[in-house]
Design a protein around this motif. Structure first.
Motif, PDB file in Angstrom:
ATOM      1  N   GLU A  42     -60.267  23.097 -13.404  1.00  0.00           N
ATOM      2  CA  GLU A  42     -61.195  22.341 -14.231  1.00  0.00           C
ATOM      3  C   GLU A  42     -62.606  22.847 -13.957  1.00  0.00           C
ATOM      4  N   ASP A  93     -55.631  10.419 -11.751  1.00  0.00           N
ATOM      5  CA  ASP A  93     -56.014  11.627 -12.476  1.00  0.00           C
ATOM      6  C   ASP A  93     -55.750  11.359 -13.949  1.00  0.00           C
ATOM      7  N   ARG A  94     -56.815  11.016 -14.674  1.00  0.00           N
ATOM      8  CA  ARG A  94     -56.706  10.619 -16.077  1.00  0.00           C
ATOM      9  C   ARG A  94     -55.723   9.460 -16.253  1.00  0.00           C
ATOM     10  N   ILE A 137     -60.615   4.462 -20.345  1.00  0.00           N
ATOM     11  CA  ILE A 137     -59.364   4.928 -19.745  1.00  0.00           C
ATOM     12  C   ILE A 137     -58.276   3.876 -19.940  1.00  0.00           C
ATOM     13  N   GLU A 140     -57.207   3.916 -23.570  1.00  0.00           N
ATOM     14  CA  GLU A 140     -56.401   5.093 -23.891  1.00  0.00           C
ATOM     15  C   GLU A 140     -55.001   4.972 -23.311  1.00  0.00           C
ATOM     16  N   ARG A 141     -54.921   4.446 -22.075  1.00  0.00           N
ATOM     17  CA  ARG A 141     -53.600   4.284 -21.462  1.00  0.00           C
ATOM     18  C   ARG A 141     -52.737   3.321 -22.277  1.00  0.00           C
TER      19      ARG A 141
END
Length: 240
Positions: A42, A93-94, A137, A140-141
């Motif tokens: 990254e 992580d995301r 986040i 989105e999850r």
């Protein structure tokens, strides 16, 4: 091999990569970009590259995660010895949690290993991390769908948001057979010196054990949580 350069260098740019490998800078840049697109690297704000958490299992050379591992390992060993249960330590992580440390005392049926990913919404570790993640986040999850692993898994937006609020207020998260039938866990956040949540720590074991001694186990987890956080204060590598 480009990835091998990161064994001794936490950060590397295209110019340095080209010099070490003896290739044109444009070629080095293309290789770094390709590895970034594959999820292995990254970019940083300064135009350099670093290993992602996806690569933790392969090398464990990400400085921030290695620092967390070193801080957590000995307190977790004592926790496992004291409770005779398994203990896990993870970061986000995301949209996933990534295990950094996994120690066990009893026959562990989770099959988790360092570097492996797991669900944020169906584990106590993950719910702690999700409760303290940015709202985008969380949204989105949820938009990706809340897979139902067992009949106890939280699978609706309303229930998950309600539980995340409870976790923030009480300081603990519970997994009551939500990921694996017969297994229950309790987790707490690990905070840095400015109060930010860096990781989460859990105790897990058979459901009957938790019915017998939940208060004691919560106390044991709190002691280890405080020990790890105390060891993080003196020096903190930046995750950025």
């Amino acid at each position: 091999d480009v990835l091998e350069l990161f064994v001794t260098r936490p950060l590397i740019g295209a110019a340095e990569c080209a010099r070490i490998l003896g290739v044109p800078r444009a070629s080095a840049h293309r290789m770094l970009v390709s590895l970034t697109e594959a999820g292995a690297l990254e970019p940083t704000a300064r135009g350099q590259y670093r290993l992602t958490l996806k690569m933790f299992e392969l090398g464990q050379h990400v400085p921030f995660q290695r620092w967390l591992f070193d801080a957590a390992y000995l307190p977790m060993e004592a926790l496992v010895s004291r409770t005779r249960l398994a203990s896990h330590f993870a970061v986000r992580d995301r949209m996933d949690l990534v295990y950094i440390v996994k120690l066990r005392h009893w026959p562990d049926r989770t099959r988790a290993r360092p570097g492996q990913r797991n669900s944020l919404h169906a584990t106590a570790l993950g719910k702690v991390l999700l409760a303290h993640a940015p709202s985008e986040i969380v949204d989105e999850r949820i938009s990706q769908g809340l897979y139902r692993f067992t009949q106890y898994t939280i699978a609706t937006r309303e229930r998950l948001l309600e539980q995340l609020e409870t976790i923030r207020s009480q300081g603990f998260a519970y997994d009551r057979e939500e990921r694996t039938i017969g297994l229950v866990s309790i987790a707490a956040p690990i905070r840095g010196r400015r109060g930010q949540v860096l990781a989460s720590l859990s105790l897990l074991g058979p459901v009957e054990r938790y019915r017998q001694s939940l208060d004691q186990l919560r106390g044991d987890l709190t002691v280890t949580q405080q020990e790890i956080e105390a060891s993080l204060v003196p020096q903190r590598p930046s995750p950025a």
